[in-house]
Write a protein that holds these residues in place. Structure first.
Motif, PDB file in Angstrom:
ATOM      1  N   GLU A 193      -0.908 -11.293  -3.843  1.00  0.00           N
ATOM      2  CA  GLU A 193      -0.225 -10.236  -2.727  1.00  0.00           C
ATOM      3  C   GLU A 193       1.213 -10.806  -2.655  1.00  0.00           C
ATOM      4  O   GLU A 193       2.288  -9.981  -2.417  1.00  0.00           O
ATOM      5  N   GLN A 194       1.569 -12.191  -2.507  1.00  0.00           N
ATOM      6  CA  GLN A 194       2.566 -12.720  -2.348  1.00  0.00           C
ATOM      7  C   GLN A 194       3.627 -12.793  -3.355  1.00  0.00           C
ATOM      8  O   GLN A 194       4.770 -12.435  -3.074  1.00  0.00           O
ATOM      9  N   HIS A 198      -5.641 -13.433   3.939  1.00  0.00           N
ATOM     10  CA  HIS A 198      -5.679 -14.526   2.934  1.00  0.00           C
ATOM     11  C   HIS A 198      -4.226 -15.406   3.080  1.00  0.00           C
ATOM     12  O   HIS A 198      -3.232 -14.895   3.556  1.00  0.00           O
ATOM     13  N   ASN A 249      11.819  -7.152  -0.026  1.00  0.00           N
ATOM     14  CA  ASN A 249      11.139  -8.059  -0.391  1.00  0.00           C
ATOM     15  C   ASN A 249      12.073  -9.295   0.145  1.00  0.00           C
ATOM     16  O   ASN A 249      11.370 -10.552   0.637  1.00  0.00           O
ATOM     17  N   LEU A 266       0.880  -1.070   0.067  1.00  0.00           N
ATOM     18  CA  LEU A 266      -0.187  -0.214  -0.038  1.00  0.00           C
ATOM     19  C   LEU A 266       0.873   1.097   0.105  1.00  0.00           C
ATOM     20  O   LEU A 266       1.870   1.201   0.714  1.00  0.00           O
ATOM     21  N   ARG A 324      -0.028  -3.713  -9.154  1.00  0.00           N
ATOM     22  CA  ARG A 324       0.151  -3.015  -8.163  1.00  0.00           C
ATOM     23  C   ARG A 324      -0.728  -2.106  -7.535  1.00  0.00           C
ATOM     24  O   ARG A 324      -1.096  -1.942  -6.315  1.00  0.00           O
ATOM     25  N   LYS A 357      -2.834 -22.056  -2.777  1.00  0.00           N
ATOM     26  CA  LYS A 357      -3.698 -22.545  -3.930  1.00  0.00           C
ATOM     27  C   LYS A 357      -4.518 -23.871  -3.360  1.00  0.00           C
ATOM     28  O   LYS A 357      -3.909 -24.962  -2.903  1.00  0.00           O
ATOM     29  N   LEU A 397       7.824 -11.903 -13.636  1.00  0.00           N
ATOM     30  CA  LEU A 397       6.809 -12.875 -13.154  1.00  0.00           C
ATOM     31  C   LEU A 397       5.689 -12.985 -14.036  1.00  0.00           C
ATOM     32  O   LEU A 397       4.975 -13.927 -14.361  1.00  0.00           O
ATOM     33  N   ASP A 457      -8.326 -15.584  -9.520  1.00  0.00           N
ATOM     34  CA  ASP A 457      -7.932 -16.556  -8.593  1.00  0.00           C
ATOM     35  C   ASP A 457      -7.095 -16.298  -7.623  1.00  0.00           C
ATOM     36  O   ASP A 457      -6.851 -16.288  -6.648  1.00  0.00           O
ATOM     37  N   ASP A 458      -5.562 -15.784  -8.359  1.00  0.00           N
ATOM     38  CA  ASP A 458      -4.518 -15.462  -7.362  1.00  0.00           C
ATOM     39  C   ASP A 458      -4.933 -14.281  -6.467  1.00  0.00           C
ATOM     40  O   ASP A 458      -4.289 -14.076  -5.216  1.00  0.00           O
ATOM     41  N   LEU A 514       3.910 -10.132  -5.551  1.00  0.00           N
ATOM     42  CA  LEU A 514       4.089  -8.725  -5.330  1.00  0.00           C
ATOM     43  C   LEU A 514       5.428  -8.682  -4.482  1.00  0.00           C
ATOM     44  O   LEU A 514       5.995  -7.538  -4.503  1.00  0.00           O
ATOM     45  N   LEU A 515       5.258  -9.450  -3.275  1.00  0.00           N
ATOM     46  CA  LEU A 515       6.515  -9.152  -2.337  1.00  0.00           C
ATOM     47  C   LEU A 515       7.575 -10.174  -2.683  1.00  0.00           C
ATOM     48  O   LEU A 515       8.356 -10.453  -1.769  1.00  0.00           O
ATOM     49  N   LEU A 516       7.568 -10.974  -3.715  1.00  0.00           N
ATOM     50  CA  LEU A 516       8.875 -11.743  -4.163  1.00  0.00           C
ATOM     51  C   LEU A 516       9.940 -10.778  -4.498  1.00  0.00           C
ATOM     52  O   LEU A 516       9.679  -9.739  -4.855  1.00  0.00           O
ATOM     53  N   GLN A 572      -7.823 -13.348  -5.199  1.00  0.00           N
ATOM     54  CA  GLN A 572      -8.920 -13.694  -4.207  1.00  0.00           C
ATOM     55  C   GLN A 572      -8.211 -14.634  -3.161  1.00  0.00           C
ATOM     56  O   GLN A 572      -8.332 -14.492  -1.975  1.00  0.00           O
ATOM     57  N   ASP A 573      -7.150 -15.464  -3.479  1.00  0.00           N
ATOM     58  CA  ASP A 573      -6.733 -16.328  -2.365  1.00  0.00           C
ATOM     59  C   ASP A 573      -5.408 -15.690  -1.724  1.00  0.00           C
ATOM     60  O   ASP A 573      -4.698 -16.528  -1.118  1.00  0.00           O
ATOM     61  N   GLY A 574      -4.953 -14.328  -2.346  1.00  0.00           N
ATOM     62  CA  GLY A 574      -3.763 -13.866  -1.686  1.00  0.00           C
ATOM     63  C   GLY A 574      -2.538 -14.387  -2.034  1.00  0.00           C
ATOM     64  O   GLY A 574      -1.400 -13.819  -1.733  1.00  0.00           O
ATOM     65  N   THR A 575      -2.585 -15.326  -3.193  1.00  0.00           N
ATOM     66  CA  THR A 575      -1.184 -15.420  -3.703  1.00  0.00           C
ATOM     67  C   THR A 575      -0.675 -14.479  -4.616  1.00  0.00           C
ATOM     68  O   THR A 575       0.496 -14.329  -4.671  1.00  0.00           O
ATOM     69  N   VAL A 617      -3.947  -4.129  -6.384  1.00  0.00           N
ATOM     70  CA  VAL A 617      -4.054  -4.808  -5.040  1.00  0.00           C
ATOM     71  C   VAL A 617      -4.029  -3.939  -3.843  1.00  0.00           C
ATOM     72  O   VAL A 617      -4.436  -4.107  -2.735  1.00  0.00           O
ATOM     73  N   GLU A 618      -3.757  -2.514  -4.128  1.00  0.00           N
ATOM     74  CA  GLU A 618      -3.798  -1.697  -3.148  1.00  0.00           C
ATOM     75  C   GLU A 618      -5.185  -1.708  -2.554  1.00  0.00           C
ATOM     76  O   GLU A 618      -5.652  -1.374  -1.745  1.00  0.00           O
TER      77      GLU A 618
END
Lengths: 205, 227
Positions: B87-88, A82, A73, A51, B223, A86, B99, B79-80, B90-92, B82-85, B226-227
């Protein structure tokens, strides 16, 4: 070291917090307090860089996280509302792919070992959609066992967990702090955490 | 960041999305059957006359391919998300645009490539000659990745928006027009014995351009979403 300077967050036309300052050093645990809707999740997401803050900045080792995103990161592990797993993949596949995406270096044995430790032994090869809410949470939490990241940002990590798992997670956080690392988290539960220096930030004005 | 971790990440991303597609085969097959059925309706609806069908074949197959690839776009990120993957992701500690490119490539493998492979069958059904069929395949091979790449920007922009599916078609279909024009143009030119290399070069240029530019746009859009 994580530093937050004059942070302000506005969602919609509602100002959640403003002029927020704190820092987190190695071995310190930061617990975020605040009622529902006070902006705890928004603050955690801002700290992670998901954010954009309306004002102020988040610094990692003295530099803004936006200017060193890859470096920051790789030092960060974020666990949000969440689970980030998957449902079509098994617990094992989820963790293996997760570690391969973040740069690898984790062996299959380590993953089985982590799942065993978190209490999912024997369920490694089930698709996570057949697991219960608490078990899914445990799959997400096994990432903590596999990660080398010094900064953990955990958003309500204890929800859906049973007493045994809450305790196990608390010991995990303590071990992480003893190694000189940092943890930032929110929870509404009373959890007994003994290691590290506990700092608290309250978002209730 | 070194080369090997980047290629490892690429492999992991592609194999993850392919595994997911295999576990949810119905989604992939829907797109394919849609493509086949839309094309097969034309002889029934327009006229079974071979001469007419042959002249409209490139356009029909291309438009059906556009719509089919449109149909599969919704699943690319939602799908990604909704299940929060997502978000993950974006943090890689890897560049997000690479990606995204890996994700789009995997998406094309399950939604674009099958259309290319099926097109000879549909071409025959509409009476295209062998030259026309080969060229149809070549243009689809160059064009469908462009559709996936451009579509990814639209899918990323409309992520989490209610009615995003309709919105994405309004956003993306106009951008598909150049690909459609040069794709059908090449086949038309070939069947009427004219030079078609110019069309193919332009399609290739579109492909190169979109491989370079759209991942950056998609990453930026993700980005924001996802905010």
């Amino acid at each position: 070291m994580l530093q937050v300077r004059e942070l302000e967050c506005v969602r919609g036309d509602h100002r959640l917090f403003t002029g927020l300052n704190f820092q987190l050093r190695g071995g310190e645990l930061l617990r975020l307090r605040g009622s529902n809707g006070s902006g705890k999740t928004s603050l955690l997401r801002t700290v992670c860089g998901l954010l954009e803050p309306t004002e102020g900045e988040v610094l990692w080792n003295g530099e803004n996280i936006r200017r060193q995103r890859d470096e920051f990161n790789s030092a960060l592990l974020y666990l949000g509302h969440h689970n980030g797993i998957k449902s079509e993949l098994t617990a094992f596949e989820n963790l293996r792919l997760g570690s391969a995406l973040s740069g690898g270096g984790v062996s299959d044995e380590q993953i089985y070992d982590a799942l065993e430790k978190i209490g999912l032994g024997g369920r490694e090869d089930l698709p996570t959609q057949v697991l219960s809410q608490g078990q899914k949470r445990r799959v997400a939490l096994s990432r903590l066992l596999l990660s080398e990241a010094p900064l953990w940002v955990l958003d309500e990590p204890f929800t859906a967990l049973d007493v045994g798992a809450v305790d196990r997670l608390a010991r995990l956080v303590e071990a992480h702090l003893k190694k000189g690392n940092m943890v930032m988290f929110t929870t509404h539960q009373e959890v007994d955490l003994r290691a590290g220096t506990l700092r608290e930030v309250s978002l209730d004005s | 960041m070194n080369q090997s971790s980047l290629s490892g990440m690429w492999r992991a991303m592609v194999s993850r999305d392919l595994t997911l597609a295999m576990r949810r085969r119905a989604d992939v097959l829907t797109t394919l059957f849609f493509f086949i059925i839309v094309v097969s309706l034309f002889p029934l609806g327009v006229s079974p006359e071979m001469e007419l069908l042959r002249s409209i074949a490139p356009g029909v197959i291309w438009v059906a391919a556009l719509l089919a690839s449109m149909l599969s776009l919704g699943r690319l990120f939602s799908d990604d998300f909704q299940d929060g993957t997502l978000e993950q992701m974006l943090l890689l500690p890897q560049p997000l645009s690479v990606l995204v490119l890996a994700k789009v490539f995997a998406h094309w493998l399950v939604s674009g490539l099958p259309l290319v492979l099926l097109s000879p069958l549909l071409g025959m059904q509409l009476g295209l000659d062998s030259d026309g069929i080969v060229l149809m395949m070549v243009t689809l091979l160059l064009g469908t990745p462009v559709l996936s790449l451009i579509g990814a920007v639209g899918a990323a922009l409309t992520l989490g928006v209610r009615g995003g599916g309709v919105l994405v078609s309004l956003l993306v279909l106009p951008l598909y027009i150049p690909v459609l024009i040069f794709g059908t143009g090449a086949v038309d030119a070939a069947t009427s014995g004219m030079d078609y290399e110019g069309h193919l070069s332009l399609l290739g240029a579109f492909l190169v351009l979109s491989v370079v530019l759209t991942p950056l746009g998609t990453a930026a859009a993700l980005r924001i979403s996802v905010e």
